[in-house]
Scaffold this active site. Structure first.
Site, PDB file in Angstrom:
ATOM      1  N   ASP A 201       0.833  -1.186   0.000  1.00 46.22           N
ATOM      2  CA  ASP A 201       0.000   0.000   0.000  1.00 46.22           C
ATOM      3  C   ASP A 201       0.884   1.259   0.000  1.00 46.22           C
ATOM      4  OD1 ASP A 201      -2.733   1.119   0.291  1.00 46.22           O
ATOM      5  OD2 ASP A 201      -1.977   1.837   2.221  1.00 46.22           O
ATOM      6  N   GLU A 270       1.820   0.096  -4.942  1.00 50.60           N
ATOM      7  CA  GLU A 270       0.843   1.105  -5.372  1.00 50.60           C
ATOM      8  C   GLU A 270       1.509   2.471  -5.286  1.00 50.60           C
ATOM      9  OE1 GLU A 270      -3.451   2.709  -3.710  1.00 50.60           O
ATOM     10  OE2 GLU A 270      -1.769   2.448  -2.340  1.00 50.60           O
TER      11      GLU A 270
END
Length: 541
Positions: A201, A270
């Protein structure tokens, strides 16, 4: 040349809370995922990417982790996870976890000790703390993605702590060696338990500027106005060039487990800001194995230029292997965002394009069904961003509603009260309904994935775009074993496209819509996708 399993793989993104509820509490769970593994396997994918499974207060629905070692009670137990892992591996499916290592929950014991242990405590510097300005305001101008200053004052320390997202998500200080090692040890733990890799993330946010330099304003032409924080360039709160060293460290840590309890491990990230600055486009020898950005996730113009420009960026980084995604738990669903007409043909077109592009492919649950974005009332929202920015596209809940399995109550997701309402827009698009229709988006999705996996060219080949008039997008996937032209009519009107490379091509029977090849001219019905085998001379050297 031996290929690693993840290079060109197709991963199915499971948002666990909304996938399938096995015990009637209204929340999807790990036994629910296990119960649907046969369905996932039937799609032909190589593995699953699970949204965060760790214990969390759910301020941000799992992206605020309070314990990296365990499993969220709503989702089951560690035994349930191990059962799921074993069942997935028995079907030849890889399992990739979503790990959030840039920040934790404010209920994580690390943060509690950092807050209460005093300035000389062993974890005092595990988070990013700073003194207020003399007038008591925040240390600098950094803004939170979720609204307001990216700092929260704590009287216990008489300091602010930094949070890039919610104030309940304090930023872990990766410049502290002990905190960094604790975070890396999380990867070791789950790799030793047998997982095949990780999605990281917000992978550009590990490091912050120690001098706490103010972020500069964004140029007016660059301001997206999706969030207040878009008014700044995020050069100092995150996205530092030194971030590359952290990504490289993570990759080495993951690859140290290659060959243990299975084959090669995979770690991808990401990136949503300053991608070129902080390491999004590195190679497997330098930084993460792969990455995806928000370029295609936030695009809302279905034009050839959108895709050509994205791959033009990759061309500047020839060693980079991309991960490609059109949809996930953070953005409106593909068929709604790109302005489709709601037809099955449009859903098939977008799925065909997704699976045809060069890279490792991420399919978000329900994308194979052609699901549109659900429309929710404000009192139905559970997403803090949706409430904060109402009526900004209804927040993120419209893409997180329960997976529609059948026509029963709650579309077969749960026997209880679902955490988010089942979407009325999905009632005619359930798995059960589409299983009985050979012309459904689901049937086409299975054919499309099978077509890709059967072809080394479509799986691993390079990509070269053809110069054809808008609104047609055309490119050639090339490898040593052959060349395949992929042609897409990105409009609701019939199109005829001519290109010399198509003259000696042979149309594949797999297509969405209608296609007619005469010489070098290819006629396409609205929203059509067609594939042509090209002569050997067009293959890669």
């Amino acid at each position: 040349m031996t290929q690693t399993w993840w290079r060109g793989a197709v991963l199915y993104h499971v948002y666990v809370r909304s996938f399938f509820d096995s015990d009637g509490d209204g929340h999807g769970d790990l036994p629910g995922v296990a119960a649907k593994l046969d369905y996932i396997q039937s799609l032909g994918v190589d593995g699953i990417w699970l949204s965060p499974i760790h214990p969390s207060p759910n301020r941000d629905w799992g992206y605020d982790i309070a314990d990296y070692q365990g499993v969220q009670a709503d989702y089951g137990t560690l035994d349930d996870f191990e059962d799921l892992l074993e069942a997935a591996h028995a079907r030849g499916l890889k399992v990739v976890l979503d790990e959030v290592l840039s920040h934790t929950s404010d209920e994580h014991p690390w943060f509690v000790e950092s807050l209460t242990g005093g300035a000389a405590g062993p974890k005092a510097d595990w988070y990013v703390w700073a003194d207020p300005k003399v007038d008591g305001t925040a240390p600098n101008n950094w803004l939170s993605v979720f609204g307001g200053p990216a700092w929260a004052y704590q009287p216990a320390r008489r300091q602010h702590y930094h949070h890039k997202f919610l104030r309940q998500q304090p930023k872990l200080n990766w410049r502290n060696a002990d905190a960094r090692e604790a975070a890396l040890s999380v990867l070791d733990l789950w790799l030793e338990r047998g997982v095949d890799g990780f999605r990281l993330d917000v992978a550009g946010t590990y490091l912050h500027d120690e001098a706490l330099t103010d972020n500069p304003p964004a140029e007016k032409t660059e301001r997206a106005f999706r969030h207040a924080s878009d008014l700044q360039r995020h050069l100092y709160d995150s996205n530092l060039p030194e971030n590359v060293k952290v990504l490289d460290l993570i990759r080495r840590r993951v690859e140290a487990h290659d060959g243990k309890n299975g084959g090669d491990r995979f770690v991808f990230g990401e990136f949503s800001e300053e991608e070129e600055r902080c390491g999004a486009y590195l190679s497997a020898e330098d930084g993460l194995h792969s990455a995806y950005t928000f370029v295609l996730l936030t695009a809302d113009q279905l034009t050839p230029q959108t895709f050509r420009e994205h791959y033009a960026t990759f061309e500047r980084f020839p060693a980079h292997w991309p991960t490609i995604s059109f949809s996930n738990h953070d953005v409106p669903r593909t068929v709604s965002r790109f302005g489709g007409d709601g037809s099955p043909e449009f859903a098939k077109l977008m799925f065909a394009l997704l699976v045809s592009l060069k890279g490792t492919t991420l399919i978000y649950q329900g994308e194979e069904l052609g699901l549109p974005q659900a429309q929710l009332a404000r009192d139905q929202l559970r997403d803090p961003v949706g409430d904060l920015y109402w009526p900004y596209v209804g927040g993120r809940d419209g893409c997180r509603t329960p997976m529609p399995w059948n026509g029963s109550d709650n579309l077969g997701f749960t026997d209880g009260t679902p955490w988010l309402p089942a979407a009325a827009e999905h009632a005619s698009l359930t798995v059960e309904e589409q299983e009985n229709d050979p012309d459904s988006p689901l049937a086409f999705a299975r054919e499309m994935v099978a077509f890709r996996k059967a072809s080394p060219t479509m799986t691993h080949g390079d990509i070269a775009f053809l110069d054809v008039p808008t609104p047609v997008l055309a490119f050639v996937r090339r490898s040593e074993t052959g060349a395949i032209a992929c042609v897409f009519n990105l409009s609701a009107e019939p199109q005829i496209v001519h290109h010399d490379q198509l003259e000696d091509g042979d149309l594949w029977p797999l297509r969405s819509g209608e296609a007619d090849l005469r010489g070098g001219s290819l006629g396409l019905s609205p929203w059509a996708a067609a594939f042509l085998s090209l002569p050997r001379e067009f293959a890669a050297d």
